[in-house]
Design an enzyme around this catalytic site. Structure first.
Site, short mmCIF file in Angstrom:
data_model
loop_
_atom_site.label_atom_id
_atom_site.label_comp_id
_atom_site.label_asym_id
_atom_site.label_seq_id
_atom_site.Cartn_x
_atom_site.Cartn_y
_atom_site.Cartn_z
N HIS A 116 42.59 38.09 36.03
CA HIS A 116 42.48 39.22 35.10
C HIS A 116 42.10 40.52 35.80
O HIS A 116 42.51 41.61 35.38
CB HIS A 116 41.44 38.89 34.02
CG HIS A 116 41.26 39.98 33.00
ND1 HIS A 116 42.07 40.09 31.89
CD2 HIS A 116 40.37 41.02 32.93
CE1 HIS A 116 41.68 41.14 31.17
NE2 HIS A 116 40.66 41.72 31.78
N HIS A 167 45.02 43.12 31.72
CA HIS A 167 45.51 42.07 32.62
C HIS A 167 46.77 42.54 33.33
O HIS A 167 47.63 43.18 32.72
CB HIS A 167 45.81 40.81 31.80
CG HIS A 167 46.01 39.59 32.64
ND1 HIS A 167 45.06 38.59 32.73
CD2 HIS A 167 47.04 39.19 33.41
CE1 HIS A 167 45.51 37.63 33.52
NE2 HIS A 167 46.72 37.98 33.95
N HIS A 169 50.23 42.94 34.26
CA HIS A 169 51.45 42.44 33.64
C HIS A 169 52.48 43.57 33.54
O HIS A 169 52.14 44.75 33.69
CB HIS A 169 51.16 41.90 32.23
CG HIS A 169 50.88 42.96 31.21
ND1 HIS A 169 49.69 43.68 31.19
CD2 HIS A 169 51.63 43.46 30.18
CE1 HIS A 169 49.72 44.55 30.19
NE2 HIS A 169 50.88 44.45 29.57
#
Length: 370
Positions: A116, A167, A169
């Site tokens: 994370h 996070h 992404h």
């Protein structure tokens, strides 16, 4: 690479991409999810000739959850997330709150790492290569969907950009139309061909290599440069030296070199603005694994950016003349200051850049890894 496809509790597709061929992905999603309900529609702007996605259901999407409630982390310690496995390498799933859905395209989320607190710049070359494989595979799959005209892989990073999940992404949009930006490139490409007989992308890259002042990083198969007419204070375009229309067409040599070049460019972006608020410019030092100390220290305050892959539309004429490339830019213009799109930019789409591209390129060369 091993690819495993499964379904989430509400029927959405989830795909694992693993570095190990013996990885087993048989975890089930036990969340009591309601069926996905979308209200996405595409409206055409008659005045400008472009399209707008209307997606009112996105008002309910997850917004800045605490780290222990992140939906992109693995499912661990009794907490269930969008990814049922307790660990993963790269995971891709259909967005529960898509901008495009059904007959109007598709939206997917790409989770780069289970960590994370990491970022793309923290990935190893092997991990970054796996993300490239995932982007390529999803481009191939989404290109086969009925009505899809263009596939767009991208990453938004940083709260300043508008990211609602911290996070690491990215996303992939499968558009049912050719985007306005690509349409303008195709128009310029055709005009250049008519005027000179040459390829606009090839000539642009050749001109940058010949000039040299705006080159940030050059490898055997890729070149990264600040464009001559950069819109953003810090903007880098990354091209494979052998022109290809999309990610699928990259050869093995270009795929192998890409993580080396791209990770270094991202790490330089983190070095140009260092400190807890992106304030003072950093010392250019690195941790033992090559990750910038500034990136480690700054945490959530890492340089905000957008990284956007430009691929050829699927059914456009002269598709082979389009050049795959990645455009990376930050909305930060100097230490502690953001570049806002005000009257000229937002109202008339005429950008005003406070940083000469040659100066930006020089700065990005200065913060190279030791």
């Amino acid at each position: 690479m091993k690819k495993t496809t499964t379904r989430l509790a509400d029927g959405r597709e989830l795909i694992y991409y693993d570095l190990r061929d013996d990885a087993v992905r048989d975890e089930r999603d036990h969340r009591p999810l309601d069926p996905v309900a979308t209200a996405s529609e595409i409206r055409h702007d008659r005045l400008l000739g472009d399209s707008v996605a209307i997606a009112s259901h996105r008002q309910a999407r997850t917004y800045h959850p605490p780290a222990d409630a992140c939906p992109l982390c693995p499912s661990r310690d009794g907490r269930l997330s969008e990814i049922p496995a307790p660990d993963y390498d790269v995971a891709v799933f259909e967005n529960r709150f898509p901008s495009l859905a059904g007959d109007h395209g598709r939206c997917e989320v790409v989770c780069f790492t289970p960590d994370h607190d990491a970022s793309f710049a923290d990935l190893t070359e092997e991990q970054a290569a796996l993300v490239l494989e995932a982007w390529t595979d999803r481009t191939a799959e989404l290109s086969q969907l009925p009505g899809v005209a263009q596939v767009f892989c991208f990453e938004n990073r940083g709260a300043e950009i508008g990211v609602t999940l911290g996070h690491p992404h990215g996303q992939i949009y499968a558009y049912p139309f050719i985007t306005p930006r690509t349409e303008r490139m195709l128009t310029s490409l055709a005009a250049h061909r008519e005027a000179t007989g040459g390829n606009l992308f090839d000539d642009t890259v050749a001109d940058e290599l010949a000039d040299g002042r705006r080159i940030v990083l050059e490898g055997e198969h890729w070149v990264a440069f600040v464009p001559y007419a950069a819109h953003w204070p810090y903007e880098v375009h990354l091209y494979p030296k052998r022109r290809v229309p999309d990610l699928l067409a990259l050869d093995d040599a270009a795929r192998t070199e890409f993580p080396q070049i791209y990770l270094e460019v991202l790490r330089r972006f983190d070095r140009i603005f260092d400190g807890p608020d992106g304030g003072t410019e950093g010392d250019g030092g690195t941790e033992g694994d090559g990750t910038s100390r500034g990136a480690r220290a700054a945490g959530a305050a890492r340089t905000p950016y957008i990284a956007a892959w430009h691929q050829a539309p699927l059914h456009a004429g002269h598709r082979g003349e389009f050049a795959l490339h990645l455009e990376l830019f930050t909305i930060r213009r100097t230490s502690g200051k953001l570049k806002f799109l005000a009257g000229s930019e937002s109202g008339m789409n005429v950008f005003i850049n406070d940083v000469p591209p040659e100066t930006a390129a020089e700065r990005l060369r200065e913060v190279a890894s030791e």
